[in-house]
Design an enzyme around this catalytic site. Sequence first.
Site, mmCIF file in Angstrom:
data_model
loop_
_atom_site.group_PDB
_atom_site.id
_atom_site.type_symbol
_atom_site.label_atom_id
_atom_site.label_comp_id
_atom_site.label_asym_id
_atom_site.label_seq_id
_atom_site.Cartn_x
_atom_site.Cartn_y
_atom_site.Cartn_z
ATOM 1 N N HIS A 97 -17.159 -1.094 -7.310
ATOM 2 C CA HIS A 97 -16.105 -0.770 -6.338
ATOM 3 C C HIS A 97 -16.681 0.177 -5.289
ATOM 4 C CE1 HIS A 97 -12.448 0.825 -4.564
ATOM 5 N NE2 HIS A 97 -11.820 -0.228 -5.055
ATOM 6 N N GLU A 154 -14.076 -6.982 -0.772
ATOM 7 C CA GLU A 154 -13.338 -5.755 -0.492
ATOM 8 C C GLU A 154 -13.895 -5.091 0.766
ATOM 9 O OE1 GLU A 154 -10.645 -4.618 -3.654
ATOM 10 O OE2 GLU A 154 -12.188 -3.081 -3.544
HETATM 11 P P1 PGA Z 1 -5.721 -0.796 -1.855
HETATM 12 O O1 PGA Z 1 -7.012 -0.710 -2.815
HETATM 13 O O2 PGA Z 1 -4.917 -1.966 -2.324
HETATM 14 O O3 PGA Z 1 -5.021 0.518 -2.080
HETATM 15 O O4 PGA Z 1 -6.217 -0.957 -0.473
HETATM 16 C C1 PGA Z 1 -7.718 -1.853 -3.122
HETATM 17 C C2 PGA Z 1 -8.910 -1.501 -3.949
HETATM 18 O O5 PGA Z 1 -9.404 -0.366 -3.853
HETATM 19 O O6 PGA Z 1 -9.381 -2.321 -4.743
#
Ligand code: PGA
Length: 229
Positions: A97, A154
């Site tokens: 992440h 992401e």
């Molecule tokens: P968010 O986070 O939905 O708050 O943008 C997504 C993530 O960090 O996987």
Amino acid sequence: MSKFIVANWKSHKNIQGIKNWLTQFQTELASLPTSAQVIVLPPFPLLTMMKTQLQQNQPHLELGVQDLSPFPAGAYTGAVTGYNLQDLTVKYALVGHSERRRYFQENHQQIANKVAQAVAAEFIPIVCVDEPYLAPQAKAIEKKFYSKCIIAYEPIKAIGSGKNQAVNKVKQVVAKIQRFFGQVPVIYGGSVKPANAAEYLLVSDGVLVGGASLDGKKFARIVKKVEQD
Ligand code: PGA
């Protein structure tokens, strides 16, 4: 193919918070859409309690971890391994992440090692990437593990910002990711909420939800979008 709807709680919640979440979730959604695989990633110390709660009330929700040690069980103080997680019904391990990369200085090779450890523990790795480092991250991961992975696209700017990525762009990057990794499931994460989730489900294999997963009701409303897919 079913859609993965993943709740990443990050470092939020405690025992009472989880009880409230489950009540909210269940009130909003009595039974899951058959084509939804709903995965919750709680903080490590809450996994045991989650396992018990899910077995009693929500047997169709699946469990994952937000991170995993890049090493096997051994003398690695503070690290959590697949071995430690045995019998907790963990099925998925999120790795790489952007918050791990940013705040814990994780690099592509460490993340690749986490993928290897996840596979060794028979967890499905969910590997987070953004476009600028898609190629080096793919290169670091052993090719034999590609087909075992789910990849989460992401875009860093979209995470926690309310600025979700344009759907067309997500579509393009999903195709690009599959050029690197093969026909693996690709999910999208970054400011997903009930109002925009359906669009992403049309161009990807699911969504990874941070902020909007903290409220059980809101998250259940995202899961419901799978039915419209
Ligand atoms: P968010 O986070 O939905 O708050 O943008 C997504 C993530 O960090 O996987």
